[in-house]
Design an enzyme around this catalytic site. Structure first.
Site, PDB file in Angstrom:
ATOM      1  N   ASP A 214      -8.108   3.613   1.412  1.00  0.00           N
ATOM      2  CA  ASP A 214      -7.165   4.077   2.425  1.00  0.00           C
ATOM      3  C   ASP A 214      -7.932   4.551   3.664  1.00  0.00           C
ATOM      4  OD1 ASP A 214      -5.229   5.316   3.895  1.00  0.00           O
ATOM      5  OD2 ASP A 214      -4.426   6.518   2.248  1.00  0.00           O
TER       6      ASP A 214
ATOM      7  N   CYS B  71       0.868  -1.187   0.000  1.00  0.00           N
ATOM      8  CA  CYS B  71       0.000   0.000   0.000  1.00  0.00           C
ATOM      9  C   CYS B  71       0.900   1.230   0.000  1.00  0.00           C
ATOM     10  CB  CYS B  71      -0.962  -0.026   1.187  1.00  0.00           C
ATOM     11  SG  CYS B  71      -0.171  -0.008   2.805  1.00  0.00           S
TER      12      CYS B  71
ATOM     13  N   CYS C 172      -1.187   0.714   7.427  1.00  0.00           N
ATOM     14  CA  CYS C 172      -2.603   0.358   7.603  1.00  0.00           C
ATOM     15  C   CYS C 172      -2.978  -0.879   6.788  1.00  0.00           C
ATOM     16  CB  CYS C 172      -3.514   1.534   7.232  1.00  0.00           C
ATOM     17  SG  CYS C 172      -3.327   2.962   8.314  1.00  0.00           S
ATOM     18  N   ARG C 173      -3.208  -0.705   5.488  1.00  0.00           N
ATOM     19  CA  ARG C 173      -3.780  -1.788   4.685  1.00  0.00           C
ATOM     20  C   ARG C 173      -2.839  -2.978   4.479  1.00  0.00           C
ATOM     21  NH1 ARG C 173      -5.213   2.053  -0.181  1.00  0.00           N
ATOM     22  NH2 ARG C 173      -3.281   2.950   0.667  1.00  0.00           N
ATOM     23  N   SER C 174      -1.617  -2.722   4.002  1.00  0.00           N
ATOM     24  CA  SER C 174      -0.763  -3.880   3.661  1.00  0.00           C
ATOM     25  C   SER C 174      -0.284  -4.672   4.887  1.00  0.00           C
ATOM     26  CB  SER C 174       0.391  -3.483   2.735  1.00  0.00           C
ATOM     27  OG  SER C 174       1.253  -2.561   3.341  1.00  0.00           O
TER      28      SER C 174
ATOM     29  N   ASN D  41       2.323   1.543   4.272  1.00  0.00           N
ATOM     30  CA  ASN D  41       2.720   0.277   4.937  1.00  0.00           C
ATOM     31  C   ASN D  41       2.498   0.345   6.447  1.00  0.00           C
ATOM     32  OD1 ASN D  41       5.692  -1.744   5.482  1.00  0.00           O
ATOM     33  ND2 ASN D  41       3.674  -2.471   4.949  1.00  0.00           N
TER      34      ASN D  41
HETATM   35  P1  4NP Z   1      -1.780   2.771   4.146  1.00  0.00           P
HETATM   36  O1  4NP Z   1      -2.392   4.127   4.748  1.00  0.00           O
HETATM   37  O2  4NP Z   1      -1.277   3.112   2.764  1.00  0.00           O
HETATM   38  O3  4NP Z   1      -2.937   1.842   4.140  1.00  0.00           O
HETATM   39  O4  4NP Z   1      -0.659   2.368   5.095  1.00  0.00           O
HETATM   40  C1  4NP Z   1      -1.655   5.325   4.815  1.00  0.00           C
HETATM   41  C2  4NP Z   1      -0.854   5.572   5.902  1.00  0.00           C
HETATM   42  C3  4NP Z   1      -0.139   6.755   5.975  1.00  0.00           C
HETATM   43  C4  4NP Z   1      -0.222   7.676   4.965  1.00  0.00           C
HETATM   44  C5  4NP Z   1      -1.023   7.414   3.862  1.00  0.00           C
HETATM   45  C6  4NP Z   1      -1.728   6.236   3.782  1.00  0.00           C
HETATM   46  N1  4NP Z   1       0.481   8.895   5.064  1.00  0.00           N
HETATM   47  O5  4NP Z   1       0.327   9.740   4.166  1.00  0.00           O
HETATM   48  O6  4NP Z   1       1.230   9.105   6.024  1.00  0.00           O
END
Ligand code: 4NP
Length: 172
Positions: A143, A25, A30-32, A28
Site C-alpha cells: 500500500d 485493493c 492507488c493500487r487497483s 480503490n
Molecule cells: P489503495 O490505497 O488500497 O491502494 O487504494 C489506499 C488508499 C486509501 C486508504 C488506504 C489505502 N485509506 O485508508 O483511505
C-alpha cells in the site's frame, strides 16, 4: 504460483472471450485503479480490447466517487498511463460479473473471501503477486498511501511486471 491459480488461469486462457478481470485493493484509489489502467493500456496496445473486460474496486468505502489519488495519477502519467477510474466498492454481484478477482495483498483477499457468496465465487480470487516475475522481496503489492514517491514507483514497477505476465498467460 500455486496450483489452483495456475489451473484457473490455464482454464481462462482457453475459455470463451472476453475474460473479465476485477482488480481489488483497500481504497480503490492507488493500487487497483493503477493495475486496471496498466492492464487496459497493455491490452489496447496489443489490439486485444475485444478479449477483455477490466475494472477495479475497493473493499473499503472511504473514497467512493473519487478519481485515483493524485500522486498515483502523476506517477502513472509519467509512464504514459492516464488513470480515470471512479472509485467504487466491491459488491457481491462482482463475483457473478467477473472471471478473475485479483487482490493486491492478503488483507484484501481475506475481505474478498468474506464478501464472496459461494465457494465458486471464492475460487475466482487470486493474488496479484502470483504474477510477479521481477526480482523483488515483495510477495504482495504494498500500500503506497502513506509512502513517498518511491512507494508509488515501486507499486507501478510491480504492477507493470505482473500485468504483462498475466496477459501473457491469458493469451497463451
Ligand atoms: P489503495 O490505497 O488500497 O491502494 O487504494 C489506499 C488508499 C486509501 C486508504 C488506504 C489505502 N485509506 O485508508 O483511505
Amino acid at each position: 504460483m500455486n496450483k489452483k491459480t495456475h489451473e484457473l488461469i490455464a482454464r481462462l486462457a482457453v475459455a470463451k472471450r472476453p475474460v473479465k478481470i476485477l482488480f481489488v485493493c483497500l481504497g480503490n484509489i492507488c493500487r487497483s485503479p493503477a493495475a486496471e489502467g496498466i492492464m487496459q493500456a497493455l491490452v489496447d496496445e496489443k489490439g486485444l480490447s475485444a478479449h477483455f473486460v477490466i475494472d477495479s474496486a475497493g473493499t473499503g468505502n472511504y473514497h467512493i466517487g473519487d478519481l485515483p489519488d493524485h500522486r498515483m495519477r502523476i506517477h502513472a502519467r509519467r509512464r504514459g498511463i492516464e488513470l480515470t477510474h471512479i472509485c467504487r466498492q466491491v459488491r457481491e454481484s462482482d463475483f457473478d460479473n467477473f472471471d478473475l478477482v485479483i487482490a493486491m495483498d492478503v488483507s484484501n483477499e481475506r475481505d474478498l473471501r468474506r464478501i464472496a457468496p459461494t465457494i465458486e465465487a471464492e475460487d475466482k480470487i487470486v493474488q496479484m503477486a502470483d504474477f510477479i516475475s521481477m526480482a523483488t522481496k515483495y510477495d504482495y503489492i504494498p500500500d503506497p498511501y502513506y509512502e513517498g514517491a518511491e512507494g508509488f514507483e515501486l507499486v507501478l514497477d510491480l504492477l507493470q511486471d505482473a500485468c504483462a505476465n498475466l496477459l501473457r498467460r491469458l493469451m497463451a
